[in-house]
Write an enzyme that holds these catalytic residues in place. Structure first.
Site, mmCIF file in Angstrom:
data_model
loop_
_atom_site.group_PDB
_atom_site.id
_atom_site.type_symbol
_atom_site.label_atom_id
_atom_site.label_comp_id
_atom_site.label_asym_id
_atom_site.label_seq_id
_atom_site.Cartn_x
_atom_site.Cartn_y
_atom_site.Cartn_z
ATOM 1 N N GLU A 10 -7.388 54.838 109.893
ATOM 2 C CA GLU A 10 -8.098 56.121 109.819
ATOM 3 C C GLU A 10 -7.204 57.195 110.449
ATOM 4 O OE1 GLU A 10 -11.763 55.740 111.923
ATOM 5 O OE2 GLU A 10 -12.135 53.728 111.140
ATOM 6 N N ARG A 68 -11.563 56.763 101.883
ATOM 7 C CA ARG A 68 -12.577 57.777 102.157
ATOM 8 C C ARG A 68 -11.919 59.034 102.704
ATOM 9 N NH1 ARG A 68 -17.790 57.570 102.536
ATOM 10 N NH2 ARG A 68 -17.849 58.939 104.350
ATOM 11 N N TYR A 70 -13.245 62.654 104.531
ATOM 12 C CA TYR A 70 -14.459 63.241 105.090
ATOM 13 C C TYR A 70 -14.100 64.142 106.264
ATOM 14 C CZ TYR A 70 -13.660 59.184 108.092
ATOM 15 O OH TYR A 70 -13.081 58.242 108.901
ATOM 16 N N ASP A 72 -14.969 64.766 110.017
ATOM 17 C CA ASP A 72 -15.606 64.195 111.206
ATOM 18 C C ASP A 72 -16.203 65.345 111.998
ATOM 19 O OD1 ASP A 72 -16.271 63.000 113.624
ATOM 20 O OD2 ASP A 72 -14.589 61.608 113.545
ATOM 21 N N GLU A 79 -10.432 63.875 107.874
ATOM 22 C CA GLU A 79 -10.047 62.505 108.184
ATOM 23 C C GLU A 79 -9.950 61.692 106.900
ATOM 24 O OE1 GLU A 79 -11.346 58.927 111.293
ATOM 25 O OE2 GLU A 79 -12.109 60.967 111.496
ATOM 26 N N THR A 82 -7.999 54.689 104.824
ATOM 27 C CA THR A 82 -7.460 53.905 103.721
ATOM 28 C C THR A 82 -8.486 52.876 103.261
ATOM 29 O OG1 THR A 82 -6.532 52.139 105.092
ATOM 30 C CG2 THR A 82 -5.151 54.095 104.729
#
Length: 504
Positions: A10, A68, A70, A72, A79, A82
Site C-alpha cells: 500500500e 485499489r 482510494y 485515505d 493511496e 497493489t
C-alpha cells in the site's frame, strides 16, 4: 512464486500542487480519484463505506488490474494498494502500474506540469509522515510462537541498510501530553481516531543524512493506534480467506522504494524471514534489547558501523545480524524455487558489498543512489547540508513521473536490469544485471547472440510474439526473420463453430 506466500503493498502518495489555481492538495486528489473512476473508467467506485472513518462511500474502489485506488480520510492522501501477489516480480510490476495510472491520469487531465505525486514518506518542513505499508499472509496457528514478532523485529529494524529510501535531515518528536476531550473526538473523529498521545514535530539539525525516511516517526514496536502512535507492526488480525489460521500481517514501518531491485529484495527477504518464523527456525537469542533505539541509531549512524545490542547485552553489526537470518534461510530454503534462490543470492551479494565496497550498490540501493545524487549536486554547486535545495532534490527523487527528471532514473543514464523475452522458463533470462537506460513501451532493444533462446527454443506462452532476427555486418544490416504478430500465432488454427441448437 516465492514459497507459498501472498503479499501486497500500500503506497500513500505525497501530492505537490505546483499551480495554486488548482486548489489544495485535498482538492487535487479528489479530482484525480474521480477522473480515474468516472472519466477513464479504470475501475468501480465503492458505493458503500468500507470504513466510516477511513474509507467512506465513494472514496475509491477496485481497479481493473485488481488493485485499489482510494483517498485515505486520515490525511486526505491518495493511496494505491497493489493486488495480492505471489511473485516478487509481479509485485514490482503492479506497484509501478499504480504509479503509471496516476501519472497517465494527470496527463489526460492536462495537469502533469501543474501537479506531481511522490512515492516518498516525509514532509521535511511540515513534519508529516506517510507510509509505504506491506501486507503478508501468515499462519497464526500453533506453528507461530506467541511472541514471534520479537524474533522478527531485529530483521525489520535493520533491513533499512538495503531497503532504506534515504533522507536529508531528521525530525525530533516532542510529546505534548495532549489528550482530546470527548467532544473534540466527536467533532473530529478522523483526526483523533485511536489517539492516546499527540506529539509535536520539529527539525533535528544534528542529522545531515540518514538511511530511513520513517525511523524518526516510529514510537512503538507493535500498536493498533497508529496516527500518533506509529509502530513497526500494526496488527490487523482480519481473516483473508475465511480460514482462521491465516491472517494478514500489516507492516506499518516501510518506505517507498524507487528502485525496483530494492522493492523486490525488501519483500523477498521479509517473506523468507516469515517462513523461518512459521517454521520455528529462529533461535530464541535473536531478540533486541531495544528495537526502537536500534531503528533510529542504525538509520542515523554516519559511520555505517550500525552496531546493534541484543537482549543479552552482546553487540554485532546490522550486516552480521542480517547474515544470521540469511544463513538460516540458505540452510532451509535454498533450491526451493527460482525466486527464493534469487533473493538468497542478492541478499548475500548486497550484505557483502555493504561491508566491503558499498559504492558498487549506487545503482540499486535507494539511500546510496540518492546520496550520490546529492553529493554530485553539492560538488557542482557548492551547496552544503542544511540547504533547502537538498530537500528539494530529496523530494524530486521520489517523483513518480518518469518524464520530470527523476534523478534515480536519469542519473548517469542507466540502471542495472534483467532482460527477459519469449524464453522457455520463468527462470531463463536473455541478460542479467546489465546497465541499461530507462526503457519505455515501444522502445527497441537489440539482443546480440541470444542463441537458441532467441527463436528456436523460444516460447509463445501467453501469446507472446517472438522478436525479429536481424543480421548485422559492420555498418549494414539485413532482416532474417520479421517480428511475429498475434495473427501469426493463430494463422494455423481452425475455428469449429457448431450449428445453432447443437452442443458437444
Amino acid at each position: 512464486m516465492i514459497g507459498r506466500r501472498v503479499f501486497g503493498i500500500e503506497t500513500e502518495f505525497g501530492c505537490f500542487v505546483r499551480d495554486e489555481r488548482l486548489g489544495t492538495s485535498e482538492t487535487v486528489v479528489e479530482a484525480v480519484k474521480n477522473y480515474v473512476f468516472h472519466k477513464a473508467r479504470l475501475g468501480l467506485i465503492d458505493l458503500t463505506a468500507r470504513d466510516e472513518a477511513f474509507e467512506p462511500a465513494r472514496s475509491g474502489g477496485f481497479l481493473i488490474n485488481g488493485g485499489r485506488l482510494y483517498i485515505d480520510a486520515v490525511g486526505s492522501h491518495l493511496e494505491y494498494a497493489t493486488p495480492e501477489c505471489a511473485s516478487l516480480f509481479d509485485i514490482v510490476i503492479h506497484e509501478k502500474a499504480g504509479q503509471r495510472i496516476v501519472v497517465n491520469t494527470l496527463r489526460e487531465m492536462g495537469w502533469d506540469e501543474r501537479v506531481s505525486f511522490h512515492n516518498n514518506n516525509v514532509d521535511h518542513f511540515a513534519g508529516h509522515t506517510f507510509g509505504c505499508h506491506e501486507n503478508y499472509l501468515i499462519r497464526t496457528d500453533d506453528r507461530l510462537p506467541t511472541d514471534w514478532h520479537k524474533l522478527v523485529l531485529p530483521f525489520l529494524t535493520t533491513r533499512q541498510i538495503f531497503a532504506g529510501a534515504g533522507r536529508v535531515g531528521g525530525h525530533r518528536l516532542e510529546h505534548a501530553g495532549f489528550r482530546p476531550s470527548l467532544s473534540e473526538v466527536a467533532d473530529h473523529p478522523i483526526d483523533f481516531i485511536w489517539v492516546s498521545n499527540v506529539y509535536n514535530v520539529e527539525p533535528d539539525p544534528t542529522v545531515q543524512y540518514q538511511l530511513s525516511q520513517r525511523a524518526d516517526h516510529i514510537v512503538r514496536e507493535n500498536a493498533s493506534r497508529v496516527r500518533f502512535n506509529r509502530a513497526i507492526i500494526n496488527p490487523k488480525w482480519d481473516s483473508v480467506y475465511g480460514y482462521q489460521n491465516y491472517q494478514r500481517l500489516h507492516l506499518l514501518f516501510g518506505e517507498g522504494n524507487m528502485s525496483e531491485y530494492a522493492t523486490a529484495l525488501k519483500i523477498g527477504t521479509t517473506c523468507l524471514v516469515l517462513d523461518l518464523a512459521e517454521a520455528r527456525a529462529l533461535p530464541n537469542w535473536l531478540r533486541l534489547q531495544d528495537a526502537l533505539h536500534t531503528l533510529k541509531s542504525v538509520s542515523r549512524d554516519p559511520t555505517r558501523k550500525w552496531i546493534v545490542t541484543m537482549i543479552d547485552g552482546s553487540t554485532l553489526s546490522a550486516i552480521d545480524l542480517q547474515r544470521v537470518y540469511l544463513q538460516l534461510a540458505q540452510k532451509r530454503f535454498a533450491g526451493r524455487d527460482p525466486e527464493t534462490d534469487w533473493v538468497l543470492q542478492e541478499w548475500e551479494f548486497v550484505l557483502d558489498k555493504l561491508e566491503s565496497d558499498p559504492e558498487q550498490l549506487e545503482d540499486r540501493i535507494d539511500w546510496l543512489i540518492k546520496l550520490k545524487v546529492l553529493r554530485t549536486y553539492m560538488e557542482e554547486t557548492g551547496a552544503t547540508w542544511g540547504d533547502d535545495a537538498l530537500h528539494a532534490i530529496d523530494l524530486e527523487y521520489h517523483n513518480i513521473n518518469p518524464d520530470q527528471g527523476n534523478p534515480f532514473l536519469d542519473f548517469e543514464g542507466s540502471l542495472r536490469q534483467d532482460v527477459v523475452g519469449p524464453v522457455c522458463e520463468s527462470g531463463d533470462f536473455l541478460a542479467k544485471d546489465r546497465p541499461l537506460p530507462r526503457m519505455e513501451p515501444g522502445d527497441l532493444l537489440a539482443i546480440f547472440s541470444a542463441g537458441a533462446y532467441g527463436m528456436s527454443m523460444a516460447s509463445n506462452y501467453n501469446s507472446r510474439p517472438r522478436a525479429a532476427e536481424v543480421l548485422v555486418t559492420d555498418a549494414t544490416h539485413r532482416l532474417i526473420r520479421r517480428r511475429e504478430t498475434y495473427d501469426d500465432l493463430i494463422a494455423c488454427e481452425e475455428c469449429c463453430l457448431l450449428p445453432a441448437g447443437r452442443s458437444q
